[in-house]
Design a protein around this motif. Structure first.
Motif, PDB file in Angstrom:
ATOM      1  N   VAL A 194      -0.805  17.849  16.967  1.00 51.61           N
ATOM      2  CA  VAL A 194      -1.063  17.028  16.326  1.00 51.61           C
ATOM      3  C   VAL A 194      -2.881  16.753  15.747  1.00 51.61           C
ATOM      4  N   LEU A 195      -3.391  18.059  16.169  1.00 56.43           N
ATOM      5  CA  LEU A 195      -4.846  18.866  15.624  1.00 56.43           C
ATOM      6  C   LEU A 195      -4.551  19.208  13.979  1.00 56.43           C
ATOM      7  N   GLY A 196      -3.549  19.910  13.816  1.00 53.70           N
ATOM      8  CA  GLY A 196      -3.256  20.340  12.967  1.00 53.70           C
ATOM      9  C   GLY A 196      -2.661  19.669  12.016  1.00 53.70           C
TER      10      GLY A 196
ATOM     11  N   MET B 134      -4.908  19.050   8.677  1.00 52.95           N
ATOM     12  CA  MET B 134      -4.656  18.695   7.333  1.00 52.95           C
ATOM     13  C   MET B 134      -4.607  17.480   6.630  1.00 52.95           C
ATOM     14  N   ASN B 135      -3.907  16.043   6.908  1.00 53.69           N
ATOM     15  CA  ASN B 135      -4.220  15.361   6.059  1.00 53.69           C
ATOM     16  C   ASN B 135      -5.298  15.058   5.797  1.00 53.69           C
ATOM     17  N   GLU B 136      -6.544  15.057   6.637  1.00 52.86           N
ATOM     18  CA  GLU B 136      -7.995  14.743   6.549  1.00 52.86           C
ATOM     19  C   GLU B 136      -8.603  15.961   5.192  1.00 52.86           C
ATOM     20  N   ALA B 137      -8.054  17.016   5.014  1.00 49.62           N
ATOM     21  CA  ALA B 137      -8.300  17.895   4.352  1.00 49.62           C
ATOM     22  C   ALA B 137      -7.896  17.900   2.831  1.00 49.62           C
ATOM     23  N   LEU B 138      -7.140  17.586   2.726  1.00 50.22           N
ATOM     24  CA  LEU B 138      -6.250  17.371   1.441  1.00 50.22           C
ATOM     25  C   LEU B 138      -6.591  15.858   0.602  1.00 50.22           C
TER      26      LEU B 138
ATOM     27  N   GLN C  55       0.707  -1.029  -0.093  1.00 44.87           N
ATOM     28  CA  GLN C  55      -0.110  -0.065  -0.126  1.00 44.87           C
ATOM     29  C   GLN C  55       0.640   1.428   0.158  1.00 44.87           C
ATOM     30  N   ALA C  56       0.486   2.053  -1.153  1.00 45.99           N
ATOM     31  CA  ALA C  56       2.077   2.981  -1.037  1.00 45.99           C
ATOM     32  C   ALA C  56       1.424   4.333  -0.481  1.00 45.99           C
ATOM     33  N   LEU C  57       1.813   5.336  -0.113  1.00 46.69           N
ATOM     34  CA  LEU C  57       1.218   6.131   1.080  1.00 46.69           C
ATOM     35  C   LEU C  57       1.609   7.819   0.488  1.00 46.69           C
ATOM     36  N   PRO C  58       0.369   8.230   0.424  1.00 56.90           N
ATOM     37  CA  PRO C  58       0.781   9.813   0.035  1.00 56.90           C
ATOM     38  C   PRO C  58       1.678  11.044   0.711  1.00 56.90           C
ATOM     39  N   MET C  59       2.462  11.483  -0.339  1.00 54.94           N
ATOM     40  CA  MET C  59       3.490  12.099   1.220  1.00 54.94           C
ATOM     41  C   MET C  59       2.168  13.411   2.549  1.00 54.94           C
ATOM     42  N   ARG C  60       1.459  13.458   1.463  1.00 55.66           N
ATOM     43  CA  ARG C  60       0.153  14.288   3.036  1.00 55.66           C
ATOM     44  C   ARG C  60       0.089  13.748   4.365  1.00 55.66           C
ATOM     45  N   THR C  61       0.018  11.673   4.210  1.00 51.08           N
ATOM     46  CA  THR C  61      -0.088  10.914   5.086  1.00 51.08           C
ATOM     47  C   THR C  61       1.361  10.730   5.666  1.00 51.08           C
ATOM     48  N   TRP C  62       2.372  10.833   5.013  1.00 49.28           N
ATOM     49  CA  TRP C  62       3.897  10.354   5.788  1.00 49.28           C
ATOM     50  C   TRP C  62       3.935  11.796   6.424  1.00 49.28           C
ATOM     51  N   SER C  63       3.260  13.371   5.944  1.00 49.99           N
ATOM     52  CA  SER C  63       3.794  14.408   6.439  1.00 49.99           C
ATOM     53  C   SER C  63       2.698  14.028   7.841  1.00 49.99           C
ATOM     54  N   ALA C  64       2.073  13.599   7.602  1.00 52.99           N
ATOM     55  CA  ALA C  64       1.078  14.779   9.275  1.00 52.99           C
ATOM     56  C   ALA C  64       1.664  13.217  10.007  1.00 52.99           C
TER      57      ALA C  64
END
Length: 290
Positions: free
Chosen positions: A274-276, A280-284, A117-126
């Motif tokens: 943490v909340l941010g 961010m992850n869910e909004a993107l 399963q490849a994760l998007p960069m936004r999730t790794w960043s989060a």
């Protein structure tokens, strides 16, 4: 189920998980392993009622010959139910929470290795930002209370949780032929109770404490864990693990509102990170449609 609804339900799951701290503050005599035993027993009793209503008597006839993956998941649940409370008796709460913050990273690695399963960069960043937030919240408190044994026991929680999420995701990919994973939560509750009973004996918990422990077993374990199993068919395992960090934030809020434990500035700042990261992850994800 839409992704947005699944995320909302996962937030509810973490909210229910997070009541453990403020509820245990209400206990008069029960401590440590005895709390784990009674919590697991009430969890099992609640699951007997819930699974009987959802699946009927057939669920119990098929339990002993259930697919091995159901029992593997049950062992993971048992390890999580037991190791968290045991770790709290061996080291500080800060050390336990810092160790558990490894969950999203471990889950992401397992998903990549075993599910491709490849994760998007936004999730790794989060994941990175959320982990940084947890360290900011509790890092200063953890330095003075380091216990190698306690940290090793606490590490069982994110490891078992990551294995469990990976198993659940793998099973969900089988579609209609997948085994029912809900009984695994019941297996975990029984194994946890059986493992802690010899240490908790003799049981001398007051009726007052039993009421609070019943609340934990039903609303802090049984209901949210069943929900999480269902949500594993909708949300990627790393996203579930990332959202689960909300348990820490909600736990701090409950302690503030219900026990008068006002959080410090580092806790507020770290919690904001943490909340941010989660927002961010869910909004993107919503913006890009995944």
């Amino acid at each position: 189920m839409t992704h947005r609804r699944a995320v909302a339900l996962m937030v509810l799951v973490t909210l229910l998980w997070s009541i453990a701290g403020v509820v245990t503050r209400q206990l008069q005599s029960a401590q440590g392993v005895e709390v784990t035993f009674w919590r697991s027993i009430f969890n099992a009793l609640a699951l007997i009622v819930a699974l009987s209503a959802m699946r009927g008597p057939v669920v119990w006839r098929e339990l002993l010959r259930a697919n091995p993956v159901v029992w593997m998941s049950g062992v993971c649940w048992a390890l999580m139910f037991t190791a968290f409370m045991l770790a709290l008796t061996l080291t500080t709460v800060a050390n336990v929470l810092l160790t558990m913050a490894l969950g999203p990273m471990v889950t992401a690695v397992f998903s990549r290795l075993f599910l491709k399963q490849a994760l998007p960069m936004r999730t790794w960043s989060a994941i990175f930002i959320a982990a940084l937030g947890i360290v900011w919240m509790f890092g200063g408190q953890a330095v003075s209370g380091v216990s190698q044994g306690g940290v090793l026991v606490a590490a069982i929680v994110p490891l078992a949780g990551s294995v469990n999420l990976t198993l659940l995701q793998r099973v969900s990919r089988r579609g209609a032929g997948a085994p029912d994973m809900l009984p695994a939560v019941f297996i975990g509750a029984l194994l946890s109770a059986a493992a802690t009973l010899p240490v908790a004996w003799p049981l001398d918990t007051s009726l007052h404490d039993l009421g609070w422990l019943a609340l934990l077993g039903v609303f802090q374990l049984a209901i949210p864990c069943l929900l999480m199993v269902r949500l594993s068919r909708q949300l990627p395992a790393p996203e579930i693990a990332l959202l689960a960090l909300l348990e820490v934030i909600f736990g701090v809020a409950w302690a503030w509102l219900g026990a008068g434990e006002q959080p410090s500035s580092p806790v507020l700042l770290g919690g904001s990170l943490v909340l941010g990261a989660l927002v961010m992850n869910e909004a993107l994800g919503l913006r890009r449609g995944n």
